[in-house]
Design a protein around this motif. Structure first.
Motif, PDB file in Angstrom:
ATOM      1  N   GLY A   2      -6.285   6.701  -2.500  1.00 29.24           N
ATOM      2  CA  GLY A   2      -5.563   7.646  -1.527  1.00 29.24           C
ATOM      3  C   GLY A   2      -4.825   8.798  -2.235  1.00 29.24           C
ATOM      4  N   PHE A   5       0.669  -1.288   0.154  1.00 21.94           N
ATOM      5  CA  PHE A   5      -0.025  -0.060   0.102  1.00 21.94           C
ATOM      6  C   PHE A   5       0.943   1.278   0.078  1.00 21.94           C
ATOM      7  N   ALA A  65      -6.600   0.877  -2.690  1.00 18.81           N
ATOM      8  CA  ALA A  65      -6.582   1.530  -1.885  1.00 18.81           C
ATOM      9  C   ALA A  65      -5.490   2.652  -1.906  1.00 18.81           C
ATOM     10  N   GLY A  77      -6.782  -5.240  -3.305  1.00 18.14           N
ATOM     11  CA  GLY A  77      -7.280  -4.206  -2.536  1.00 18.14           C
ATOM     12  C   GLY A  77      -6.121  -3.344  -1.860  1.00 18.14           C
TER      13      GLY A  77
END
Length: 502
Positions: free
Chosen positions: A249, A197, A245, A241
């Motif tokens: 963001g 992420f 994400a 995912g």
């Protein structure tokens, strides 16, 4: 009696050459530390760091990082360095960096070393070498790979540049390794998913197109893994995912600080730089009489001469009016497609191949430029970005840069030949590269190449640094595989046969 570790007649010279290349790259980096390569984008990022907003073509993270670095000693410094104010000032030698920018250069180099080390650990399959070379030689091979990649001339150059490309490369290397580890369950998933992420968030916040490339990479990789039965549904869902994400963001952050700066929209830019350029002079006779009156033969020739001239010519004709610019662009694009659709498609595919197989393209174009006598017109009056990049790389230290560049090119060529020999012998390395773990490497290299190849008539190694590092890893690791194949058998005590005794 314990058997001695395996020995190879070839591994020691290869390790010595790789170590010399890494040491040369480190020395070159130290020589250039404190001097900023000459790129016009550097001036723009320094200007952006004095505000809070960015447009759609610039990510918000690098200006924010520059503001943080600028305030480390408690006093603003960028505004007082008037030498950074204009591109013309950037072209003056020497181009010494303020102390705070030298700090940023060191930071980018250290982050790059860490990212390359994790990338090598994730994809180099060094465990395949250990039974044949022994633990010490395998560890030395890993260190040599990291040094040769992290201090490759191009990689080191962009880590020293005050641009997004060095840090974006580091984030992309980490994201690629994390994506494979999350989806294929090679590491604790939640922790690695968090790393994925943040790596994608950093890459997309540095260069906005990277978010979409990484989302496409994750989706394409999961599709391949699903069909091949690699990984689990939970790992696949977690990988997608985390990537999605990070993209969301980044979009929210970018939207919060977006500031219109008068740039062309993406649609107009792509039509001008991929479809119309460099065909304007040849289609001028196909345009309406009014457009021909506005567009002189000299203006059309100037437009075609250099991709960066497209803005200047179109803005002069339309007086920077958005509606007139859009109408003119569509008329020119239709005429270009009618006459040159096949050539435009072929050029796009050719550029895609060069961006995806970046290292041979880089050295091949450099050699071709050198054989022409290294004319400066290649990048000052035309759109050849390979010699332009070399000029920036070698500006401050021409002699050492030339020696290092030739040395690195020769080693890459030799390593590629050895890797080919190893592959022809059905090496373990070839089988490893065809494993599911490598899917995101190829997917990202191709997706990233497509983004740039289908939007501009330009081949630029700056946009293909990830593919460059992947090419280097394939070649250098293949050379190590060739050496491992020549390893002598385990030594045994004299007068014994069969398996060595403990």
């Amino acid at each position: 009696m314990r058997p001695t570790e395996p020995r190879s007649r070839a591994i020691l010279p290869i390790l010595a050459v790789a170590g010399l290349l890494a040491a040369s790259g480190i020395g070159w980096s130290l020589l250039n530390l404190g001097r900023v390569p000459h790129y016009g984008d550097t001036v723009e990022y320094l200007r952006l760091s004095r505000g809070r907003g960015v447009d759609a073509f610039r990510g918000p993270l690098y200006p924010a990082l520059l503001r943080i670095v600028d305030g480390l000693d408690g006093s603003p410094r960028f505004p007082r360095h008037l030498a950074w104010e204009t591109p013309r000032a950037m072209a003056r030698l020497p181009c010494a960096a303020p102390r705070i920018l030298t700090t940023l250069q060191i930071f980018q180099i250290l982050v790059g070393i860490g990212a390359v080390a994790w990338f090598v650990r994730s994809f180099a399959a060094l465990d395949l070498l250990a039974p044949r070379l022994g633990r010490r030689a395998t560890a030395a091979s890993g260190a040599a790979l990291v040094g040769a990649l992290a201090f490759d001339p191009l990689v080191a150059h962009f880590q020293l540049s005050i641009l997004t490309d060095g840090l974006c490369l580091s984030a992309s290397l980490v994201a690629c390794a994390a994506l494979a580890r999350v989806a294929l369950a090679d590491a604790p998933r939640l922790r690695t998913a968090l790393l994925l992420f943040f790596a994608v968030l950093v890459a997309a916040s540095l260069r906005p197109e990277k978010g979409w490339v990484w989302l496409g990479t994750a989706l394409a990789s999961v599709v391949v893994w699903r069909f091949s039965g690699a990984g689990t549904r939970w790992g696949h869902a977690l990988a997608i995912g985390a990537t999605a994400a990070a993209v969301v963001g980044t979009l929210l952050w970018h939207r919060a600080v977006h500031e219109e700066r008068g740039r062309w929209d993406l649609y107009t830019t792509v039509l001008n730089q991929r479809v119309i350029h460099p065909h304007l002079a040849s289609i001028r006779g196909d345009l309406s009489p009014e457009t021909q009156r506005l567009l002189s033969p000299e203006a059309a020739a100037l437009y075609d001469a250099r991709i960066h001239n497209t803005w200047r010519v179109v803005n002069e004709i339309t007086r920077s009016d958005p509606e007139r610019r859009s109408a003119l662009t569509e008329e020119l694009a239709v005429a270009a497609l009618r006459r040159h659709a096949g050539r435009i498609a072929a050029d796009s595919v050719s550029d895609l191949a060069e961006h995806a197989i970046a290292t041979p393209s880089w050295y091949g174009r450099l050699v071709a430029w050198a054989l022409e006598g290294a004319p400066v017109a290649a990048y000052r009056r035309h759109s050849e970005m390979t010699p332009r990049t070399w000029a920036a790389l070698a500006d401050h230290r021409p002699g050492p840069s030339l020696v290092l560049g030739v040395f690195a090119g020769a080693i890459f060529l030799a390593a590629t030949l050895l890797a080919i020999v190893a592959c022809l012998r059905r090496s373990r390395w070839l089988r490893e590269v065809l494993q599911p773990r490598w899917v995101p490497v190829f997917a990202f290299a191709l997706g990233n190449a497509a983004v740039f190849s289908f939007t501009a008539d330009l081949v630029h190694i700056r946009y293909a640094l990830f593919a460059h590092v992947a090419c280097l890893l394939l070649a250098y690791r293949g050379a190590l595989e060739w050496a491992a194949a020549r390893t002598s058998p385990l030594s045994r005590p004299a007068g014994t046969s069969g398996s060595p005794r403990p």
